[in-house]
Motif scaffolding. Structure first.
Motif, mmCIF file in Angstrom:
data_model
loop_
_atom_site.group_PDB
_atom_site.id
_atom_site.type_symbol
_atom_site.label_atom_id
_atom_site.label_comp_id
_atom_site.label_asym_id
_atom_site.label_seq_id
_atom_site.Cartn_x
_atom_site.Cartn_y
_atom_site.Cartn_z
ATOM 1 N N TRP A 75 47.010 101.535 -49.516
ATOM 2 C CA TRP A 75 45.729 102.241 -49.545
ATOM 3 C C TRP A 75 45.676 103.445 -48.605
ATOM 4 N N LEU A 76 46.770 104.169 -48.534
ATOM 5 C CA LEU A 76 46.833 105.409 -47.765
ATOM 6 C C LEU A 76 47.141 106.550 -48.728
ATOM 7 N N SER A 129 43.387 109.723 -46.190
ATOM 8 C CA SER A 129 42.515 108.564 -46.325
ATOM 9 C C SER A 129 43.270 107.299 -45.975
ATOM 10 N N ASP A 130 42.634 106.457 -45.166
ATOM 11 C CA ASP A 130 43.152 105.127 -44.863
ATOM 12 C C ASP A 130 42.042 104.137 -45.190
ATOM 13 N N LEU A 131 42.188 103.451 -46.319
ATOM 14 C CA LEU A 131 41.165 102.518 -46.783
ATOM 15 C C LEU A 131 41.482 101.083 -46.379
ATOM 16 N N ASN A 132 42.422 100.913 -45.455
ATOM 17 C CA ASN A 132 42.808 99.588 -44.970
ATOM 18 C C ASN A 132 41.895 99.070 -43.871
ATOM 19 N N VAL A 133 41.130 99.946 -43.273
ATOM 20 C CA VAL A 133 40.316 99.567 -42.124
ATOM 21 C C VAL A 133 38.839 99.686 -42.473
ATOM 22 N N GLU A 134 38.024 99.018 -41.704
ATOM 23 C CA GLU A 134 36.584 99.058 -41.894
ATOM 24 C C GLU A 134 35.950 99.553 -40.614
ATOM 25 N N PRO A 135 35.238 100.649 -40.550
ATOM 26 C CA PRO A 135 35.029 101.537 -41.683
ATOM 27 C C PRO A 135 36.312 102.318 -41.993
ATOM 28 N N TYR A 136 36.455 102.732 -43.244
ATOM 29 C CA TYR A 136 37.679 103.438 -43.620
ATOM 30 C C TYR A 136 37.738 104.806 -42.946
ATOM 31 N N VAL A 137 38.958 105.332 -42.855
ATOM 32 C CA VAL A 137 39.225 106.575 -42.145
ATOM 33 C C VAL A 137 39.424 107.702 -43.151
ATOM 34 N N LEU A 138 38.705 108.785 -42.962
ATOM 35 C CA LEU A 138 38.912 110.029 -43.702
ATOM 36 C C LEU A 138 39.082 111.139 -42.680
#
Length: 142
Positions: A75-76, A129-138
């Motif tokens: 998810w990167l 984008s890193d959607l692996n973390v909460e909140p996700y990183v943009l």
């Protein structure tokens, strides 16, 4: 450059590059890419007879888009829009060959082919984008 982005670009090897053909239709291709250190400038070794070079053999530069990251497991992604051109300067080509062949040693076998050329892509806009973390990183360019 953010460490997460630098590490990601160093680890990844494959991208999807979209260029414009002579009739302004988009053409996408999966390609190995390389880049240099902290720079968000990307290099590609290609055969100049391929469709992706069609417009660049006639024009100095053209619009292009780049995507790195295709896995549902990590998810990167890195996305960018900018300009692309053929490398023409012998000094610049020599420098880029060292960078590119260090990351992709198997590409060196095409070095002596007279149709082998290098493209350089410079983003005008980009987003990691890193959607692996909460909140996700943009992380996005300005």
């Amino acid at each position: 450059m953010d460490k997460r982005l630098r590490d990601y670009l160093t680890k990844e090897r494959v991208s999807a590059l979209t260029v414009l053909l002579n009739d302004n239709t988009p053409h996408a291709a999966t390609l190995h890419f390389s880049h240099e250190g902290e720079s968000l400038v990307f290099y590609f070794s290609v055969d100049k007879t391929q469709r992706k070079c069609q417009r660049l053999l006639k024009e100095k530069e053209s619009k292009a888009a780049l995507v790195i990251g295709f896995s549902e497991d990590n998810w990167l992604t890195f996305q960018a829009e900018g300009t692309i051109r053929l490398l023409m300067s012998p000094e610049e080509i020599k420098r880029v060959k060292k960078i590119h062949y260090a990351k992709h040693p198997s590409s060196k076998k095409f070095e002596s082919d007279p149709n082998t050329v290098f493209l350089v892509f410079k983003p005008a806009w980009w987003r990691f984008s890193d959607l692996n973390v909460e909140p996700y990183v943009l992380i996005e360019s300005k």
